[in-house]
Design a protein around this motif. Structure first.
Motif, PDB file in Angstrom:
ATOM      1  N   GLY A  39       1.256  -0.869  -0.382  1.00 31.84           N
ATOM      2  CA  GLY A  39      -0.220  -0.174  -0.054  1.00 31.84           C
ATOM      3  C   GLY A  39       1.012   1.542   0.191  1.00 31.84           C
ATOM      4  O   GLY A  39       0.658   2.331  -0.889  1.00 31.84           O
ATOM      5  N   TRP A  92      -6.058  -2.421  -2.801  1.00 31.89           N
ATOM      6  CA  TRP A  92      -5.544  -1.838  -2.022  1.00 31.89           C
ATOM      7  C   TRP A  92      -4.181  -1.405  -2.777  1.00 31.89           C
ATOM      8  O   TRP A  92      -3.883  -0.505  -2.441  1.00 31.89           O
ATOM      9  N   ALA A 186      -7.609  -0.960   6.442  1.00 34.86           N
ATOM     10  CA  ALA A 186      -7.111  -2.049   5.878  1.00 34.86           C
ATOM     11  C   ALA A 186      -6.529  -3.792   6.926  1.00 34.86           C
ATOM     12  O   ALA A 186      -6.105  -4.332   6.126  1.00 34.86           O
ATOM     13  N   SER A 190      -6.554  -6.782   6.210  1.00 40.45           N
ATOM     14  CA  SER A 190      -5.969  -7.680   6.169  1.00 40.45           C
ATOM     15  C   SER A 190      -5.292  -9.082   7.256  1.00 40.45           C
ATOM     16  O   SER A 190      -5.013 -10.179   7.030  1.00 40.45           O
TER      17      SER A 190
END
Length: 193
Positions: A39, A92, A186, A190
């Protein structure tokens, strides 16, 4: 608890010295850090696409080059430990590039505010992981060294963003809090998928 694993591509058995839950935690750490560094890589790519030819270009390029190194290391660890990457990787990639380019379109100070927000969350996250890995520092020595090094570089990126006017960005507080919330989301996603 030890597990006996047969690896078909080898003709031997291997005992795992890590407990199953610890191995799962290790996989989670590597998966999340891989996603995070991926990212960060695409966020800086987005910023470079907009600001690469400006006076901030060399600053962003330096940070981006470090992130590429972080990403490469976690890709190596993903393969070495046979960790499943997050299924969210394509999302992402797009979200990260859009965040980087979008904040850069708002100006160089907004791009630096984005850097500050992202790096703040990453540094906190790495510190949490280091506390977890300290439960067995000898078994986790190599990973801890990697995370410490990367954490220190992420802190440098944070400080660089502050030094380059991040706090002067329009709506700095709202912008950084929104980005931090997205980063934490995120990370949480994840960890699981």
């Amino acid at each position: 608890m030890r597990m006996l694993i047969f690896r078909p591509y080898r003709t031997s058995f291997k005992f795992l010295t890590r407990p199953v839950t610890s191995r799962c935690k290790l996989h989670e750490i590597i998966r999340v850090d891989h996603a995070g560094e991926l990212g960060a890589d695409v966020i800086y790519a987005g910023q470079m696409a907009v600001l690469g030819s400006t006076s901030k270009g060399p600053v962003i390029k330096h940070m981006w080059d470090q992130e590429k190194g972080h990403r490469a290391k976690f890709e190596e660890l993903i393969n070495e430990h046979r960790v499943r990457p997050t299924v969210m990787t394509p999302i992402w990639n797009v979200a990260g590039f859009m965040l980087g380019a979008g904040t850069a379109l708002l100006g160089d100070k907004a791009a630096m505010a984005c850097t500050v927000a992202v790096e703040t969350v990453i540094v906190e996250h790495y510190n949490d992981q280091l506390r977890t890995l300290m439960e067995d520092p000898e078994a986790n020595k190599e990973l801890m060294q990697t995370i410490k090094k990367f954490r220190d570089e992420e802190q440098e990126h944070h400080d660089c963003g502050i030094d380059h006017g991040a706090e002067q960005a329009p709506f700095y507080k709202a912008l950084t809090e929104a980005i931090k919330l997205g980063c934490k989301g995120a990370i949480a996603i994840s960890k699981v998928i």
